[in-house]
Design a protein around this motif. Structure first.
Motif, mmCIF file in Angstrom:
data_model
loop_
_atom_site.group_PDB
_atom_site.id
_atom_site.type_symbol
_atom_site.label_atom_id
_atom_site.label_comp_id
_atom_site.label_asym_id
_atom_site.label_seq_id
_atom_site.Cartn_x
_atom_site.Cartn_y
_atom_site.Cartn_z
ATOM 1 N N LEU A 13 0.871 -1.165 -0.073
ATOM 2 C CA LEU A 13 -0.100 0.008 0.105
ATOM 3 C C LEU A 13 0.804 1.481 -0.054
ATOM 4 N N SER A 14 1.860 1.174 0.761
ATOM 5 C CA SER A 14 2.877 2.374 0.873
ATOM 6 C C SER A 14 3.559 2.629 -0.651
ATOM 7 N N ARG A 15 3.862 1.616 -1.068
ATOM 8 C CA ARG A 15 4.427 1.610 -2.381
ATOM 9 C C ARG A 15 3.548 2.281 -3.453
ATOM 10 N N ALA A 16 2.304 2.051 -3.391
ATOM 11 C CA ALA A 16 1.187 2.424 -4.318
ATOM 12 C C ALA A 16 1.056 4.006 -3.889
ATOM 13 N N VAL A 17 1.010 4.182 -2.626
ATOM 14 C CA VAL A 17 0.742 5.609 -2.762
ATOM 15 C C VAL A 17 2.111 6.625 -2.824
ATOM 16 N N ILE A 18 3.244 6.012 -2.742
ATOM 17 C CA ILE A 18 4.467 6.705 -3.233
ATOM 18 C C ILE A 18 4.715 6.752 -4.578
ATOM 19 N N ALA A 19 4.281 5.632 -5.267
ATOM 20 C CA ALA A 19 4.368 5.736 -6.842
ATOM 21 C C ALA A 19 3.346 6.650 -7.314
ATOM 22 N N VAL A 20 2.091 6.859 -6.768
ATOM 23 C CA VAL A 20 1.192 7.759 -7.412
ATOM 24 C C VAL A 20 1.917 9.351 -7.011
ATOM 25 N N ASP A 21 2.316 9.605 -5.790
ATOM 26 C CA ASP A 21 2.787 10.817 -5.252
ATOM 27 C C ASP A 21 3.885 11.140 -6.033
ATOM 28 N N ALA A 22 4.902 10.250 -6.283
ATOM 29 C CA ALA A 22 6.133 10.663 -7.145
ATOM 30 C C ALA A 22 5.687 10.987 -8.492
ATOM 31 N N LEU A 23 4.847 10.168 -9.108
ATOM 32 C CA LEU A 23 4.391 10.400 -10.662
ATOM 33 C C LEU A 23 3.734 11.777 -10.712
ATOM 34 N N SER A 24 2.934 12.056 -9.752
ATOM 35 C CA SER A 24 2.317 13.500 -9.621
ATOM 36 C C SER A 24 3.216 14.670 -9.828
ATOM 37 N N ARG A 25 4.366 14.527 -9.483
ATOM 38 C CA ARG A 25 5.490 15.568 -9.442
ATOM 39 C C ARG A 25 6.285 15.558 -10.805
ATOM 40 N N LEU A 26 6.058 14.762 -11.720
ATOM 41 C CA LEU A 26 6.748 14.650 -12.854
ATOM 42 C C LEU A 26 6.161 15.552 -13.894
ATOM 43 N N ASP A 27 6.932 16.266 -14.633
ATOM 44 C CA ASP A 27 6.471 17.251 -15.711
ATOM 45 C C ASP A 27 6.121 16.509 -16.836
ATOM 46 N N SER A 28 6.725 15.700 -17.252
ATOM 47 C CA SER A 28 6.276 15.000 -18.639
ATOM 48 C C SER A 28 5.431 13.680 -18.299
ATOM 49 N N GLY A 29 4.894 13.203 -17.257
ATOM 50 C CA GLY A 29 3.772 12.543 -16.973
ATOM 51 C C GLY A 29 4.320 10.903 -17.139
ATOM 52 N N TRP A 30 3.461 10.128 -18.085
ATOM 53 C CA TRP A 30 3.980 8.873 -18.243
ATOM 54 C C TRP A 30 5.222 8.449 -18.926
ATOM 55 N N ASN A 31 5.717 9.139 -19.746
ATOM 56 C CA ASN A 31 6.952 8.990 -20.538
ATOM 57 C C ASN A 31 7.976 8.978 -19.902
ATOM 58 N N ASP A 32 8.196 9.323 -18.546
ATOM 59 C CA ASP A 32 9.428 9.540 -17.984
ATOM 60 C C ASP A 32 9.413 8.852 -16.580
ATOM 61 N N SER A 33 10.343 7.733 -16.622
ATOM 62 C CA SER A 33 10.366 6.678 -15.566
ATOM 63 C C SER A 33 11.656 6.863 -14.368
ATOM 64 N N ARG A 34 12.074 8.004 -14.690
ATOM 65 C CA ARG A 34 13.447 8.097 -13.826
ATOM 66 C C ARG A 34 12.795 8.227 -12.362
ATOM 67 N N GLU A 35 11.657 8.440 -12.018
ATOM 68 C CA GLU A 35 11.278 8.565 -10.461
ATOM 69 C C GLU A 35 10.530 7.332 -10.143
ATOM 70 N N GLY A 36 10.594 6.188 -11.042
ATOM 71 C CA GLY A 36 9.984 5.018 -10.578
ATOM 72 C C GLY A 36 9.008 4.422 -11.935
ATOM 73 N N MET A 37 7.986 4.141 -11.331
ATOM 74 C CA MET A 37 7.006 3.470 -12.606
ATOM 75 C C MET A 37 6.210 4.426 -13.257
ATOM 76 N N ASN A 38 6.059 4.322 -14.512
ATOM 77 C CA ASN A 38 5.242 5.249 -15.416
ATOM 78 C C ASN A 38 3.716 5.152 -15.147
ATOM 79 N N LEU A 39 2.990 5.928 -15.829
ATOM 80 C CA LEU A 39 1.517 5.994 -15.528
ATOM 81 C C LEU A 39 0.846 4.914 -15.763
ATOM 82 N N LYS A 40 1.207 4.116 -16.743
ATOM 83 C CA LYS A 40 0.529 2.907 -17.117
ATOM 84 C C LYS A 40 0.789 1.868 -16.019
#
Length: 1529
Positions: free
Chosen positions: A928-955
């Protein structure tokens, strides 16, 4: 006589008897006087010098000075004794202490004379060496930091002279002098010169193979004088003997990094690698040892086999490595090094003793985190280390190694420092005594250390009643404190010590009497609190005779007078009495400057501490209050004042440290006072019952009791704030002193006394003091108090993220205007008031300090580091006792992620540190914590799903969240909503649609189940955000098709429906803004605009459902009646607040998510008005005029009273004018727009009206409204427009001609006459219009034109002729008026040719004046440029500045031409100063010439300049050139 004197000199020298030397000087003086009379010498001249040298050895400078005077008076023969005499004079004038560095200039010339004399002849060159040795010995007191710089020149001269002698040179001595010269230049901050001397020293050592070379390389590397690569060149790899030097350079470079605070794990690795190299190298064989038997053991530099080290070299390298490992707290390596050193057997005892010093340090450092703890085992280990160091130093002293002895003394002092506590310092009395004795024997130049040790030893002697010994140590400390760093501290201690010696003698000084009383109270039998209290009060009354008793009586409940029947009134009276009494310190503040403030501060502090020790709380509180009066900005600023020597003010630091302790005691005392009221900090007391009151007086008594009780509760809250402010003030003082132990004590006090707030989620009350303490700990350090630091960090993180929820009763009480305010302490003293009270009085404007109920973004930014640090500490071994629960860990995790997002920092590398590897941690909480962190980290990316430097992409994140088994549907709904927002930012329509469908699916759970209201509200909010995100995503990808816009608008309306159910006004207005931006293209087309009626009505309904109720909207009916009943000239727009205070608080308490959707109130009102305007426009397109009026009326009922409502009023006026209804009341709304705005509205009415009389009446009002000079040209335009309309609608020609003639009269009227005319006729004309309003109503059927111009008696005659007009705009309007008159006149009438001739003349003059204006514009530009250049050239001089001031009016008038105001004609004579390229307008041109005339580019360029205001041909003079072309053609 000669032999007798020589025997006396020898005897005095051998016996060290100054009296014998004095007898010899007496005989020598008698013989010298006889020789002066006889003119011959009977004794040798060398005896004068020999006697002087012997006298100087016995410190008899007077005898030496007299002998030297006699020697130089006898015209000495050139010999060695002349140089020796110069050296004696150098020794006489050489200063004994480094503080007397100014006298150094008196002694150096004699040294220079000796060097010059000795170097002149090879026979006396041995004196150069002697002079250098004497010089080196006599300048030893200057070998201290800050004083070496005074020796640079003299050292350089001695070294230069040594180089130039022809005698056999001692290169080792030269190298030692050069080494000291490098230090001198470093002390003088002359790095370039130090680098130059260092290069020379290295070359000398390498050339002569001196043993000093390793020490030089190590010193230069540590101090970073020469680069490491350059130094390595002096130890080449090809030379086997250079291996020791290279390893020493590597260790020195690590030492330099440690000194630069670059301590990282890489440094530990470097040190470990160097140690491995040292251990791997074998020792030299025994055969080689025998070859080098005659060499010095320590500095054996003979040849050896390749890649080997001698035992001495290896010992030194390991010892240096051990020292560095202790600095790095790398104790594991230190332990191994000690074992390796134990295997090296050396004969000399100093090497073994050096290892024992290292072992003693290791004993303490090996304690690790327990090093600074004061438990029994830690203290015992430290004491054993101190004893071992003490024994080692005593043994080192017998070896004669002074450097090692001084190093051991410093180690012993550092080990003793933590035991200088009051209850532990008696254990280190003997080690400190040994320390001072040894430092005195070796004549250590570290006088500051010696002074500190003597002072601390004096305090220990004082504790055991050894007053004489303590006084001796204090006097020695004062003598050694040559820089006066500790002078104030030592003098105060001496005064107190003298008072203890005269305990039964009453001194005259008040401060001394108080000191005696303090000593008596300290010796009072423990437990006799009454006697101690009496003594303390007597001492306090001596310091503050009047003020102290008044402040002390503040806590006496019997001092408030007669008991009141109402218990709440009794409590309020006590609070008033307390606040008034504590303000009586102002008299003492006025007399503070008349006494020794430092001494008084120390006395008040001693009284406070003694009262706290005996738990006499009332005296403690009062004494602390007086003591803290000395805590002001002036005292704090003393720490930042640096004198010439840049030495710290130690005594002031002591006083500030005492003030910090007094702050802690004052906070404790305040809490005890609150506990006497039977409550804890920030708690609400239990209200006493009301007495029996008759029914007639019950209501009034109840109201008075409520006010009194609120006042009392607010006072208790204020006391709590003061108590916490004392802790934060003490922490700020600790941060100012850069002492972490004070910050730790402040944190302990705050944690112990406010823990109940943390457990009840009320820690927002202590957010400010808690943040002050934690920030100070992060900056200064936390003394390895990990448990305290983590507790404070967790509490502070929760304090930042948790808003303070207030009960309804407290909210009402805080807004009650009848509750009297609590009087604050007087801060008129300014600098004299305590800092805590000053901050409190400045920050607490209301009695109850209420923090913000909304968490701001700045709070998240501030709490990021603290939260991250707290989470990290839970994974370390040292924090295992502080392990938090799963719920707390999850809360910290969510807070950390949220703050991390706001600061846009990478969290990918931190996830593994917080949660561990995903494969190992397979618990549900981890997933559950990893899911929350993945969503939160993804929300801070400027380019969205096509940038995987912060972890999982949008898909991947969407799939991961979908696969999780969520037990809480609300959390799942929140994550899907956030994923929809992320998909919107990534322009992923498919994912956004999937997230929207998931939210719509989950919302059914909340709709079918019985859930709490707030959960349902949050669920509706999440669904609204998901729908809004999907709509925004569609907006970005739409192609402009009508069907796409229709679909997006439907989704936006659906999102608004859920946001209205969630009662979120900001979110609804955010969606309304997107709706407006989407439908803007559809609004422009009539057909598409008609399709927006239903979505608009639904959206407006949702907005009105959640919109805050305005005060104006609740009084619309009353306001409307007032508008109709009030006369027009009394109407004023009423400015009402948009929302009530209660609604504002309710809105502020609403939960805001990760998006900041709030709009400005003006923008919100603009959007709502625009939406209503579109609905009205749709009904107007359908000619449903009455339906449009109904919509406008309903809109005016709900919209806030802002300027945006004028749009609806404008539609209502136009519709009413179309229907022929009365608009007199509605037009009053436009008066606040000014004359021009009101006139434009009347013109719109005239265009919209159907009936002719309504059109004429509207034009009349428009013309009559324009009365000021600013609207002069608009008035002329409206008159001509009315004349044109009358002519087109076949009105009487006389009215049309009359209007045009009126326009001509206005054009021929000067601005001055026009303004005077308007002032005279404004009141009468307004009265005529107002009186004729009832006759001019639009519902009347009788046509009426009315007066369109002033009456003849009130009409001023034109004061200008046509020939006077030179303004292009006036000429253009006159041409147009004459053309209109000619067009309306028949050709056979005699006026027709006259009008054409006048028009022709005006047209010719128009062209000519326009070209003339270009010349004037050019001149104005030149004048401005010349004036600016002259002002810039003459700005520096005073006389020119005065002339410029005298000529300021003329120059200003020349610099800026007079602006041509509207309607003002400017007549300027023709000038001849014209540029060659300017067109010549002096000759009159015919029409044909004007027709082919082409102006130059320069003329056309002048019309575009800013200086062409109302001149030439441009937009300001000819506004509609096409219309003029039509008239002229």
């Amino acid at each position: 006589m000669d032999a007798q004197i020589r025997r006396l000199v020898v005897a005095g020298t051998e016996q060290n008897d100054v009296q014998i030397l004095s007898d010899a000087c007496q005989k020598l003086r008698q013989n010298f006087q006889v020789n002066l009379v006889q003119g011959k010498d009977t004794i040798g001249q060398d005896i004068y010098v020999l006697l002087a040298e012997s006298a100087l050895d016995l410190n008899a400078n007077s005898i030496a000075d007299e002998c030297l005077q006699m020697f130089f008076s006898s015209s000495p023969v050139k010999s060695q004794f002349v140089g020796r005499a110069y050296l004696c004079q150098f020794r006489i004038y050489m200063p004994k202490t480094a503080q007397d560095f100014a006298s150094l200039n008196n002694a150096i010339p004699f040294l220079q004379k000796c060097l010059t004399f000795a170097s002149a002849s090879p026979r006396y060159q041995f004196l150069v060496y002697n002079a250098s040795v004497i010089y080196y010995n006599y300048v030893r007191p200057f070998f201290r930091d800050g004083y070496r710089k005074y020796l640079c020149d003299s050292f350089q001269q001695v070294i230069d002279t040594l180089k130039n002698i022809n005698d056999e040179q001692d290169f080792s001595w030269q190298a030692q002098l050069l080494f000291d010269l490098v230090r001198c230049y470093m002390d003088a901050d002359n790095i370039d010169k130090a680098r130059e001397i260092s290069t020379e020293l290295l070359q000398l050592c390498q050339k002569q193979q001196l043993a000093l070379l390793p020490n030089v390389l190590q010193f230069l590397t540590v101090n970073n004088i020469i680069e490491k690569t350059t130094l390595l060149s002096y130890a080449p790899k090809t030379d086997p003997s250079s291996l020791f030097k290279r390893l020493l350079i590597d260790l020195a470079s690590i030492h330099r990094e440690i000194l630069e605070n670059n301590i990282t794990n890489q440094i530990n690795e470097k040190l470990k690698k160097v140690y491995d190299k040292i251990i791997a190298l074998p020792l030299r064989s025994a055969a080689v040892n025998k070859v080098n038997k005659d060499s010095t053991p320590r500095d054996n530099m003979t040849a050896r086999p390749e890649k080997t080290l001698t035992s001495y070299e290896k010992h030194r390298l390991l010892n240096e490595t051990g020292r560095l490992s202790l600095l790095l707290r790398y104790t594991d390596l230190t332990k191994v090094i000690l074992e390796a050193l134990g295997n090296i057997r050396l004969k000399e005892p100093e090497y073994l003793l050096e290892v024992r010093l290292l072992q003693a340090e290791y004993m303490v450092k090996s304690l690790g985190e327990n090093e600074e703890l004061y438990n029994k085992s830690s203290v015992e280990i430290r004491i054993r280390a101190i004893e071992l160091t003490e024994e080692t130093i005593e043994s080192l002293q017998r070896t004669g190694q002074s450097d090692l002895v001084q190093t051991g003394c410093i180690i012993l002092w550092n080990l003793c420092l933590p035991l200088l506590q009051t209850n532990l310092r008696n254990k280190i009395r003997r080690p400190l005594t040994t320390l001072v004795n040894i430092l005195e024997r070796i004549q250590s130049l570290n006088w500051l250390l010696r002074s500190q040790v003597h002072f601390e030893l004096a305090k220990i002697e004082e504790d055991i009643e050894q007053l004489d010994s303590a006084k001796t140590n204090l006097l020695k400390a004062k003598q050694l404190d040559d820089t006066s760093i500790y002078s104030d501290r030592i003098n105060l201690a001496l005064e107190r010590l003298n008072l203890r010696g005269e305990l039964y003698k009453v001194p005259d000084n008040v401060d001394d009497r108080v000191g005696i009383i303090i000593e008596q109270a300290g010796k009072t039998i423990s437990g006799n609190k009454n006697k101690q209290r009496a003594l303390l009060i007597d001492a306090c009354l001596l310091l503050a005779p009047d003020a102290f008793q008044v402040v002390l009586d503040s806590e006496n409940p019997n001092a408030i007078g007669k008991m009141r029947a109402n218990p709440t009134a009794q409590l309020k009276g006590f609070a008033d009495h307390y606040e008034k009494c504590i303000q009586n310190t102002s008299h003492y503040e006025r007399i503070m400057t008349e006494t020794d403030q430092d001494k008084r501060l120390k006395l008040w502090a001693d009284l406070t501490m003694m009262a706290r020790r005996q738990e006499i709380w009332d005296v403690c509180r009062t004494a602390a209050r007086f003591c803290l009066l000395y805590d002001n900005e002036q005292r704090r600023s003393l720490l930042n004042v640096a004198d010439e020597s840049s030495l710290p003010n130690v005594f002031q630091r002591d006083l500030i440290r005492i003030l910090a302790e007094i702050h802690f005691i004052a906070g404790e005392a305040e809490i005890e006072f609150i506990r006497e009221r039977r409550i804890e900090l920030f708690d609400t007391p239990v209200r006493p019952p009301m007495p029996t009151i008759p029914a007639a007086q019950r209501a009034q008594a109840q109201q008075e009791s409520d006010n009194d009780w609120r006042y009392y509760c607010q006072w208790l809250q204020l006391l709590s704030v003061r108590a916490c402010a004392h802790f934060s003030s003490g922490a700020s003082l600790g941060q100012l002193l850069n002492e972490s132990w004070l910050l730790c004590r402040a944190g302990e006090y705050l944690w112990n006394y406010t823990r109940h707030l943390f457990y009840s989620n009320r820690f927002r009350f202590v957010l400010d003091p808690l943040s002050t303490i934690v920030n100070g700990l992060r900056k200064v350090g936390y003394e390895r108090e990990i448990l305290l630091l983590v507790n404070l960090c967790v509490s502070l993180a929760n304090a930042y993220i948790t808003p303070l929820s207030l009960p309804t009763e407290d909210t009402k009480s805080s807004s009650n205007a009848d509750t009297p305010s609590i009087p604050q302490q007087s801060t008129s003293g300014g600098k004299k008031g305590t800092k805590a009270d000053q901050q409190l009085a400045a920050s607490v404007n209301t009695p109850i300090p209420i923090s913000s109920t909304v968490v701001k973004n700045e709070d998240f930014k501030t709490a990021l580091d603290i939260c991250e640090y707290a989470i990290t500490q839970t994974n370390e071994e040292v924090a295992k006792p502080l392990s938090v629960s799963i719920r707390d860990r999850q809360t910290l995790l969510q807070l950390w992620v949220t703050i991390k997002q706001l600061l846009q920092q990478s969290i990918k590398t931190s996830v593994s540190t917080i949660l561990g590897d995903e494969e190992e941690n397979t618990s549900s909480l981890n997933t559950l914590s990893r899911a929350v962190i993945a969503v939160d980290a993804l929300s801070r990316l400027d380019s969205g799903w096509n940038d995987s430097r912060e972890g999982m992409n949008l898909k991947q994140t969407t799939t991961f969240v979908d696969q999780c088994a969520w037990s809480d549907p609300l959390i799942e709904l929140q994550l899907w909503s956030r994923l929809g927002i992320i998909a919107n930012r990534a322009n992923d329509t498919e994912t956004a649609l999937y997230c929207r469908d998931k939210t719509l699916e989950l919302i059914t759970i909340f709709q079918t189940r019985k859930v709490e209201k707030f959960q349902l509200s949050l669920a509706n909010e999440y669904v609204s955000r998901a729908c809004g995100a999907y709509a925004e995503c569609l907006l970005k990808q739409q192609t402009g098709q009508k069907q796409e816009r229709k679909e997006v608008l439907a989704i936006i309306v659906e999102a608004a429906s859920y946001s209205s159910k969630a009662d979120l006004y900001e979110l609804t207005m955010h969606l309304a803004r997107h709706f407006w931006n989407t439908c803007r293209l559809s609004i422009k087309r009539k057909l598409e605009r008609s399709l927006l009626l239903d979505p608009l009505n639904e959206l407006i309904h949702h907005i009105n459902t959640v919109a805050p109720k305005s005060i104006v909207s609740t009084q619309n009916e009353k306001t409307t009646k007032d508008e109709f009943s009030n006369p027009a000239h009394k109407f004023r727009p009423k400015k009402q607040p948009l929302t009530s205070r209660k609604d504002k608080k309710a809105n502020a308490l609403e939960d805001t998510s990760q998006l900041n959707l709030s709009l400005a109130p003006q923008e919100e009102a603009q959007i709502r008005s625009a939406l209503y305007g579109v609905v009205v426009q749709i009904y107007m397109d359908r000619h449903a005029w009455h339906s449009a009026l109904d919509v406008i009326d309903s809109a005016l009922q709900v919209l806030p009273r802002t300027q945006h409502r004028l749009l609806l009023y404008k539609y209502r006026v136009l519709i009413k004018s179309k229907l022929g209804l009365s608009i007199s009341t509605d037009m009053l709304k436009f008066r606040e727009l000014g004359e021009l705005g009101l006139a434009k509205m009347w013109r719109q009415v005239a265009i919209m009206a159907r009936k002719r009389d309504h059109v004429v009446n509207a034009y009349q009002h428009a013309i009559a409204t324009l009365q000021s000079m600013d609207n002069y040209w608009a008035k002329i335009d409206y008159i001509l427009e009315l004349a044109t309309w009358l002519y087109s609608n076949e009105y009487f020609m006389d009215n049309v001609v009359d209007l045009i003639n009126w326009t001509i009269d206005l054009l021929l009227t000067s601005p001055e006459v026009y303004q005077q005319q308007e002032l005279n006729n404004a009141d009468g004309q307004d009265t005529d219009i107002q009186n004729s309003q009832e006759q001019n109503e639009y519902d009347s059927d009788q046509p009426h034109i009315g007066s369109v111009k002033p009456k003849a008696p009130n009409r001023a005659q034109p004061d200008l002729s046509i020939g006077d007009i030179v303004q292009v705009r006036r000429l253009e309007y006159l041409c147009r008026c004459h053309i209109l008159l000619a067009y309306m006149t028949r050709r056979n009438q005699p006026e027709y040719p006259e009008l054409l001739q006048q028009t022709y003349w005006l047209l010719m003059r128009l062209w000519q004046c326009g070209l003339t204006d270009s010349n004037e514009i050019t001149k104005d530009v030149e004048i401005e440029a010349a004036a600016a250049a002259a002002a810039a050239a003459l700005a520096g001089g005073t006389d020119t500045g005065k002339k410029q001031q005298k000529g300021a009016p003329d120059s200003e008038s020349k610099k800026k031409p007079q602006p041509v105001t509207a309607g003002k004609s400017v007549d300027k004579p023709a000038t001849t100063n014209i540029k060659p390229n300017t067109s010549d307008t002096s000759a009159t041109k015919s029409l044909s010439e004007w027709a082919v005339f082409i102006p130059t580019d320069e003329v056309l360029q002048t019309y575009t300049l800013p200086q062409s205001n109302q001149r030439g041909f441009n937009k300001s003079t000819i506004s509609k050139p096409v219309r003029n072309y039509f008239h002229f053609s």
